[in-house]
Scaffold this motif. Structure first.
Motif, PDB file in Angstrom:
ATOM      1  N   ALA A  81       2.060 -36.644  43.753  1.00  0.00           N
ATOM      2  CA  ALA A  81       1.066 -35.606  44.023  1.00  0.00           C
ATOM      3  C   ALA A  81       1.325 -34.360  43.180  1.00  0.00           C
ATOM      4  O   ALA A  81       0.427 -33.856  42.506  1.00  0.00           O
ATOM      5  N   ILE A  82       2.532 -33.864  43.222  1.00  0.00           N
ATOM      6  CA  ILE A  82       2.846 -32.618  42.518  1.00  0.00           C
ATOM      7  C   ILE A  82       2.802 -32.813  41.007  1.00  0.00           C
ATOM      8  O   ILE A  82       2.338 -31.948  40.272  1.00  0.00           O
ATOM      9  N   GLY A  83       3.254 -33.946  40.551  1.00  0.00           N
ATOM     10  CA  GLY A  83       3.314 -34.179  39.114  1.00  0.00           C
ATOM     11  C   GLY A  83       2.042 -34.719  38.507  1.00  0.00           C
ATOM     12  O   GLY A  83       1.889 -34.749  37.288  1.00  0.00           O
ATOM     13  N   GLY A  84       1.083 -35.093  39.337  1.00  0.00           N
ATOM     14  CA  GLY A  84      -0.134 -35.705  38.822  1.00  0.00           C
ATOM     15  C   GLY A  84      -1.260 -34.721  38.578  1.00  0.00           C
ATOM     16  O   GLY A  84      -1.095 -33.505  38.661  1.00  0.00           O
ATOM     17  N   TYR A  85      -2.422 -35.248  38.288  1.00  0.00           N
ATOM     18  CA  TYR A  85      -3.609 -34.442  38.044  1.00  0.00           C
ATOM     19  C   TYR A  85      -4.032 -33.753  39.333  1.00  0.00           C
ATOM     20  O   TYR A  85      -4.107 -34.387  40.389  1.00  0.00           O
ATOM     21  N   GLN A  86      -4.300 -32.469  39.282  1.00  0.00           N
ATOM     22  CA  GLN A  86      -4.635 -31.688  40.467  1.00  0.00           C
ATOM     23  C   GLN A  86      -6.151 -31.703  40.694  1.00  0.00           C
ATOM     24  O   GLN A  86      -6.869 -30.771  40.342  1.00  0.00           O
ATOM     25  N   SER A  87      -6.634 -32.769  41.315  1.00  0.00           N
ATOM     26  CA  SER A  87      -8.069 -32.970  41.489  1.00  0.00           C
ATOM     27  C   SER A  87      -8.714 -31.962  42.430  1.00  0.00           C
ATOM     28  O   SER A  87      -9.931 -31.814  42.433  1.00  0.00           O
ATOM     29  N   ILE A  88      -7.921 -31.232  43.226  1.00  0.00           N
ATOM     30  CA  ILE A  88      -8.490 -30.233  44.133  1.00  0.00           C
ATOM     31  C   ILE A  88      -9.247 -29.175  43.344  1.00  0.00           C
ATOM     32  O   ILE A  88     -10.244 -28.630  43.817  1.00  0.00           O
TER      33      ILE A  88
END
Length: 195
Positions: A81-88
């Motif tokens: 979650a932290i290292g991935g794409y921030q879709s929010i």
């Protein structure tokens, strides 16, 4: 926990970046920004004068070791979650679903003869105010119950959030814009009968 959910030009400023002479605990988790509520994963990091908090931090670590079980699948999800794409971020800009839902609440409330709202700058809630000049005897708890029973709409009374004035209630921005426009319409319908 809502640090990545901001609208327009709002900027999240962590409290820990403002205090340097004080022990500061910063909490995070997967439930809001990463939309993984069921995983029940959170974390805390300490900054500031941690050298003076050794006993406190040691006691906290002991307490956590005694009381909490590790959520292993959730812990694996944190890195992704932290290292991935921030879709929010996509949800909080102009054509994003949260942004559109927020705008629907702002616009529909502005058209109401009974309601007002400060446009939310972050998170996924709006704190709506019922005009006390129009409805001086408004009671948020009673209204929330009547709204649920009569219009099948659930809101949280403002006094649930330690607001002393009974003219507020909180709604979520999670439903789609069309649904929120209908919800505000139902709220107005009930208020028109109450006036």
């Amino acid at each position: 926990i809502y640090d990545g959910i901001t609208y327009d030009d709002a900027t999240y400023i962590p409290m820990a970046s403002l205090v340097h002479e004080t022990l500061c605990a910063t909490y995070g988790g997967l439930s809001k920004v990463y939309r993984a509520c069921g995983m029940r994963v959170g974390w805390v990091s300490f900054s500031g004068l941690i050298e003076h908090a050794g006993n406190y931090l040691g006691a906290l670590e002991l307490l956590l070791s005694l009381r909490l079980c590790a959520n292993v699948p959730g812990q694996w999800a944190v890195q992704t979650a932290i290292g991935g794409y921030q879709s929010i971020r996509d949800l909080c800009i102009g054509d994003g679903r949260l942004y559109q839902s927020r705008q629907a609440v702002i616009d529909t409330v502005a058209a109401s003869p009974y309601l007002s709202v400060m446009p939310p700058q972050g998170a996924m809630y709006a704190f709506v105010r019922v005009n006390p000049e129009v409805m001086p005897d408004f009671d948020d708890h009673r209204f929330a119950m009547e709204l649920l029973e009569q219009k099948h709409v659930l809101v949280c009374p403002g006094r649930s959030f330690n607001v002393n004035e009974p003219h507020y209630f909180r709604i979520t921005l999670l439903p789609e814009a069309k649904v929120l426009r209908e919800v505000i319409g139902r709220i107005d319908d009930l208020l028109s009968v109450t006036v």
